[in-house]
Design a protein around this motif. Structure first.
Motif, PDB file in Angstrom:
ATOM      1  N   LYS A  26       0.832  -1.206   0.000  1.00 16.75           N
ATOM      2  CA  LYS A  26       0.000   0.000   0.000  1.00 16.75           C
ATOM      3  C   LYS A  26       0.866   1.254   0.000  1.00 16.75           C
ATOM      4  CE  LYS A  26      -4.037   2.258   1.445  1.00 16.75           C
ATOM      5  NZ  LYS A  26      -3.878   3.370   0.565  1.00 16.75           N
ATOM      6  N   ALA A  27       1.896   1.266   0.817  1.00 22.48           N
ATOM      7  CA  ALA A  27       2.780   2.436   0.893  1.00 22.48           C
ATOM      8  C   ALA A  27       3.464   2.697  -0.443  1.00 22.48           C
ATOM      9  CB  ALA A  27       3.820   2.238   1.989  1.00 22.48           C
ATOM     10  N   VAL A  28       3.919   1.643  -1.102  1.00 28.96           N
ATOM     11  CA  VAL A  28       4.586   1.796  -2.397  1.00 28.96           C
ATOM     12  C   VAL A  28       3.595   2.278  -3.453  1.00 28.96           C
ATOM     13  CG1 VAL A  28       5.774   0.539  -4.251  1.00 28.96           C
ATOM     14  CG2 VAL A  28       6.438   0.164  -1.864  1.00 28.96           C
ATOM     15  N   GLN A  29       2.384   1.752  -3.441  1.00 23.11           N
ATOM     16  CA  GLN A  29       1.355   2.181  -4.396  1.00 23.11           C
ATOM     17  C   GLN A  29       0.996   3.650  -4.218  1.00 23.11           C
ATOM     18  OE1 GLN A  29      -1.935  -0.469  -3.788  1.00 23.11           O
ATOM     19  NE2 GLN A  29      -1.025  -2.118  -4.989  1.00 23.11           N
ATOM     20  N   ASP A  30       0.956   4.112  -2.969  1.00 19.26           N
ATOM     21  CA  ASP A  30       0.567   5.487  -2.677  1.00 19.26           C
ATOM     22  C   ASP A  30       1.733   6.477  -2.790  1.00 19.26           C
ATOM     23  OD1 ASP A  30      -1.928   4.449  -2.163  1.00 19.26           O
ATOM     24  OD2 ASP A  30      -1.764   4.596   0.026  1.00 19.26           O
ATOM     25  N   ALA A  31       2.938   5.977  -2.982  1.00 20.04           N
ATOM     26  CA  ALA A  31       4.140   6.822  -3.012  1.00 20.04           C
ATOM     27  C   ALA A  31       4.250   7.578  -4.331  1.00 20.04           C
ATOM     28  CB  ALA A  31       5.376   5.944  -2.822  1.00 20.04           C
ATOM     29  N   PRO A  32       5.029   8.660  -4.336  1.00 19.64           N
ATOM     30  CA  PRO A  32       5.323   9.333  -5.616  1.00 19.64           C
ATOM     31  C   PRO A  32       5.933   8.333  -6.595  1.00 19.64           C
ATOM     32  CG  PRO A  32       6.143  10.613  -3.762  1.00 19.64           C
ATOM     33  CD  PRO A  32       5.677   9.296  -3.206  1.00 19.64           C
ATOM     34  N   ASN A  33       5.656   8.502  -7.868  1.00 20.54           N
ATOM     35  CA  ASN A  33       6.105   7.559  -8.888  1.00 20.54           C
ATOM     36  C   ASN A  33       7.554   7.828  -9.288  1.00 20.54           C
ATOM     37  OD1 ASN A  33       6.012   5.427 -10.648  1.00 20.54           O
ATOM     38  ND2 ASN A  33       5.097   6.619 -12.307  1.00 20.54           N
ATOM     39  N   THR A  34       8.424   7.783  -8.292  1.00 22.60           N
ATOM     40  CA  THR A  34       9.865   7.859  -8.511  1.00 22.60           C
ATOM     41  C   THR A  34      10.488   6.702  -7.750  1.00 22.60           C
ATOM     42  OG1 THR A  34      10.283   9.215  -6.550  1.00 22.60           O
ATOM     43  CG2 THR A  34       9.796  10.392  -8.632  1.00 22.60           C
ATOM     44  N   LEU A  35      11.675   6.301  -8.156  1.00 24.78           N
ATOM     45  CA  LEU A  35      12.344   5.220  -7.430  1.00 24.78           C
ATOM     46  C   LEU A  35      12.585   5.644  -5.985  1.00 24.78           C
ATOM     47  CD1 LEU A  35      13.545   2.412  -7.476  1.00 24.78           C
ATOM     48  CD2 LEU A  35      15.726   3.423  -8.191  1.00 24.78           C
ATOM     49  N   ASP A  36      13.063   6.868  -5.797  1.00 26.32           N
ATOM     50  CA  ASP A  36      13.310   7.374  -4.455  1.00 26.32           C
ATOM     51  C   ASP A  36      12.017   7.377  -3.634  1.00 26.32           C
ATOM     52  OD1 ASP A  36      15.260   8.920  -2.600  1.00 26.32           O
ATOM     53  OD2 ASP A  36      13.464  10.196  -2.673  1.00 26.32           O
ATOM     54  N   GLY A  37      10.938   7.851  -4.208  1.00 25.31           N
ATOM     55  CA  GLY A  37       9.663   7.907  -3.500  1.00 25.31           C
ATOM     56  C   GLY A  37       9.156   6.534  -3.115  1.00 25.31           C
ATOM     57  N   ARG A  38       9.235   5.597  -4.037  1.00 27.07           N
ATOM     58  CA  ARG A  38       8.763   4.241  -3.753  1.00 27.07           C
ATOM     59  C   ARG A  38       9.613   3.559  -2.680  1.00 27.07           C
ATOM     60  NH1 ARG A  38       7.626   1.772  -9.793  1.00 27.07           N
ATOM     61  NH2 ARG A  38       5.859   3.117 -10.319  1.00 27.07           N
ATOM     62  N   ILE A  39      10.943   3.694  -2.821  1.00 23.75           N
ATOM     63  CA  ILE A  39      11.842   3.046  -1.864  1.00 23.75           C
ATOM     64  C   ILE A  39      11.659   3.637  -0.465  1.00 23.75           C
ATOM     65  CG2 ILE A  39      14.280   2.709  -1.257  1.00 23.75           C
ATOM     66  CD1 ILE A  39      13.158   0.901  -3.572  1.00 23.75           C
ATOM     67  N   ARG A  40      11.645   4.955  -0.373  1.00 25.80           N
ATOM     68  CA  ARG A  40      11.470   5.599   0.945  1.00 25.80           C
ATOM     69  C   ARG A  40      10.150   5.190   1.591  1.00 25.80           C
ATOM     70  NH1 ARG A  40      15.259   9.289   2.102  1.00 25.80           N
ATOM     71  NH2 ARG A  40      16.468  10.032   0.334  1.00 25.80           N
ATOM     72  N   ALA A  41       9.089   5.204   0.824  1.00 22.98           N
ATOM     73  CA  ALA A  41       7.768   4.859   1.373  1.00 22.98           C
ATOM     74  C   ALA A  41       7.719   3.401   1.817  1.00 22.98           C
ATOM     75  CB  ALA A  41       6.687   5.133   0.331  1.00 22.98           C
ATOM     76  N   GLY A  42       8.239   2.513   0.998  1.00 28.68           N
ATOM     77  CA  GLY A  42       8.220   1.094   1.333  1.00 28.68           C
ATOM     78  C   GLY A  42       9.059   0.767   2.551  1.00 28.68           C
ATOM     79  N   ILE A  43      10.252   1.326   2.604  1.00 20.81           N
ATOM     80  CA  ILE A  43      11.140   1.054   3.740  1.00 20.81           C
ATOM     81  C   ILE A  43      10.565   1.645   5.021  1.00 20.81           C
ATOM     82  CG2 ILE A  43      13.386   1.645   4.751  1.00 20.81           C
ATOM     83  CD1 ILE A  43      14.555   1.186   1.925  1.00 20.81           C
ATOM     84  N   ARG A  44      10.119   2.884   4.960  1.00 17.45           N
ATOM     85  CA  ARG A  44       9.551   3.504   6.167  1.00 17.45           C
ATOM     86  C   ARG A  44       8.345   2.695   6.658  1.00 17.45           C
ATOM     87  NH1 ARG A  44      10.215   7.430   9.376  1.00 17.45           N
ATOM     88  NH2 ARG A  44      11.709   8.507   8.064  1.00 17.45           N
ATOM     89  N   ALA A  45       7.470   2.297   5.741  1.00 19.73           N
ATOM     90  CA  ALA A  45       6.290   1.517   6.134  1.00 19.73           C
ATOM     91  C   ALA A  45       6.702   0.201   6.783  1.00 19.73           C
ATOM     92  CB  ALA A  45       5.396   1.268   4.926  1.00 19.73           C
TER      93      ALA A  45
END
Length: 179
Positions: free
Chosen positions: A60-79
Motif C-alpha cells: 500500500k505504501a509503495v502504491q501510494d508513493a510518488p512515482n519515482t524510485l526514491d519515492g517508492r523506496i522511501r515509502a516502502g522502507i519507512r512503512a
C-alpha cells in the motif's frame, strides 16, 4: 496464538514448551493439538501472519508513493520499519526467532523473502538499472541488509533510532538500485 506471540518473542521459540503455551493461553494440551500439530506449526502460522500483514502495509505504501524510485523506496522502507517495530514481538519473530528455529521455518522464511524481493523488483521495474545487473539478486541483497538493521535494533544495547534505520536502509537500497 496470542500466548505464542508473546512467548515466542521472549523467552523465544526454543525456550517455549507446549505446556507453557497452554498454561499461558489457559487451554488444555488436547485443545492445542486440535488446532496445531505442534509448536513448530504454531510458529509458522504466526510468522506467516506477520509477513502477510507486513506485505500488505508495504504494498500500500509503495502504491501510494510518488512515482519515482526514491519515492517508492522511501515509502516502502519507512512503512516496513515502522510496522515491524511498532510491536517488538513482531520484529523479534520475523527477524530473530525465524532464524533461531532452524529448519522449522526455512521454507516459510524463503517464501517471505521471495515475496519481499518481488515487491522490490516491482517498485524498481519502471526505472533504469546498470547493465548486467541481476535485479533479483540485488533485491535479495538489500533485503538481507534491511533484516540485519532490524536485528541490530532488536539486540543492540543502544538501538539506533528508527529514522536512522530508515535513512541507512534507503541509502543502501538507492545505491544498489540506481545505475
Amino acid at each position: 496464538m496470542t500466548a505464542a506471540y508473546t512467548l515466542y518473542a521472549k523467552p523465544g521459540f526454543a525456550a517455549t514448551t507446549i505446556e507453557r503455551l497452554c498454561s499461558e493461553a489457559r487451554i488444555s494440551n488436547r485443545a492445542f493439538y486440535e488446532c496445531f500439530g505442534g509448536r513448530e506449526e504454531l510458529l509458522q502460522a504466526l510468522h506467516e501472519r506477520c509477513v502477510e500483514e507486513s506485505l500488505a502495509v508495504v504494498s500500500k505504501a509503495v502504491q501510494d508513493a510518488p512515482n519515482t524510485l526514491d519515492g517508492r523506496i522511501r515509502a516502502g522502507i519507512r512503512a516496513y520499519i515502522e510496522f515491524t517495530t511498532a510491536d517488538w514481538r513482531r520484529a523479534r519473530i520475523m527477524h530473530v526467532e525465524v532464524r533461531r528455529s532452524g529448519d522449522v521455518l526455512m521454507m516459510s522464511r524463503q517464501r517471505a523473502i521471495d515475496s519481499f524481493a518481488g515487491l522490490v523488483e516491482e517498485a524498481w521495474a519502471d526505472f533504469p538499472q546498470a547493465p548486467g545487473v541481476n535485479r533479483r539478486l540485488v533485491a535479495l541483497g538489500v533485503i538481507g541488509g534491511l533484516q540485519e538493521l532490524l536485528i541490530e535494533w532488536l539486540l543492540a544495547d543502544r538501538p539506533p533510532e528508527l529514522d536512522e534505520l530508515v535513512g541507512v536502509a534507503v541509502h543502501l537500497f538507492l545505491r544498489a538500485l540506481t545505475p
